[in-house]
Design a protein around this motif. Sequence first.
Motif, short mmCIF file in Angstrom:
data_model
loop_
_atom_site.label_atom_id
_atom_site.label_comp_id
_atom_site.label_asym_id
_atom_site.label_seq_id
_atom_site.Cartn_x
_atom_site.Cartn_y
_atom_site.Cartn_z
N ALA A 2 -3.71 9.31 0.45
CA ALA A 2 -4.99 10.00 0.32
C ALA A 2 -6.09 9.17 0.96
N LYS A 4 -10.33 8.30 1.19
CA LYS A 4 -11.49 8.26 0.31
C LYS A 4 -12.74 8.44 1.17
N ASP A 154 -7.48 5.27 -0.03
CA ASP A 154 -7.51 5.15 -1.48
C ASP A 154 -6.80 3.85 -1.89
N HIS A 155 -6.79 3.57 -3.18
CA HIS A 155 -6.24 2.31 -3.68
C HIS A 155 -4.78 2.13 -3.27
N ASP A 156 -3.97 3.18 -3.40
CA ASP A 156 -2.56 3.08 -3.04
C ASP A 156 -2.39 2.84 -1.54
N GLY A 186 -13.26 -1.89 -3.03
CA GLY A 186 -13.63 -0.81 -3.95
C GLY A 186 -15.11 -0.76 -4.23
#
Length: 252
Positions: A2, A4, A154-156, A186
């Motif tokens: 994903a 961001k 995204d974080h992943d 972040g």
Amino acid sequence: MALKHEPTVPYHSAQDALRVLETVAQHSSGVLDTEIGRRTGLDTDRLAILLRMLRREGYVEQVADGAYVSGAALGRLASAGERDQALHEKVQQTIDRLRDTVGAAIYLSRYIDGEIHISQYADGPATPAVNEWVDFRSSGHATAIGKSLLGQLDHDGRRDHLSRHKMARLTSRTITNERLLLSRLGAQPPTVPVLDLQEYAIGTVCAAVPITAGSSVGCLALSLPVEHAHRLRRAADSLNRGAAPVLLSMAI
């Protein structure tokens, strides 16, 4: 993976410019700025800035009676057969001009299939490119380019990238702690340029701003010799303001 995406200043400018181009394209015989403003809802000052940019980039032209018509550069980008070459040439013209305006080497980078790619750059005798002493693909944790691109995942997606590229210590300033890097990524606002203060190479400072078109992740970056570090934040702000034409070219 994903993404961001959050709207940035260049994104908003490019979106407004696209609305202006659509209005102009609907009037093959020309349309006055007052009518463009009425149809787009843009105020006079904002519209004037966008029209200046669009004329400079060759996307609109002004004819004898002051009306605006579509420009030659727009026609070349809209031609399917010539688009790739036309886009490359148009972006190169834009980043060459940014190099001269900002007084720094300029880089356009994309995140493609999980890797960092420098797709185009503009340097010169007075604005030398950074010496790529470690492959940019494996040093994303240390460069403004890498941190800007990773910041748009995204974080992943970030953890996946870092799992494939060891966070090597390139200088005494390099962040090698994954948790610390992820925390900083972040917390980074998308509208604020990402900085590299000699984290990749001693003697060089860099800044990068996101330029995201559709589902692709990209950034525009600059590098300066450390003796010009006092110019970095001002140059980064100029880069952010100048990123809209690059994003616009990619979006057309």
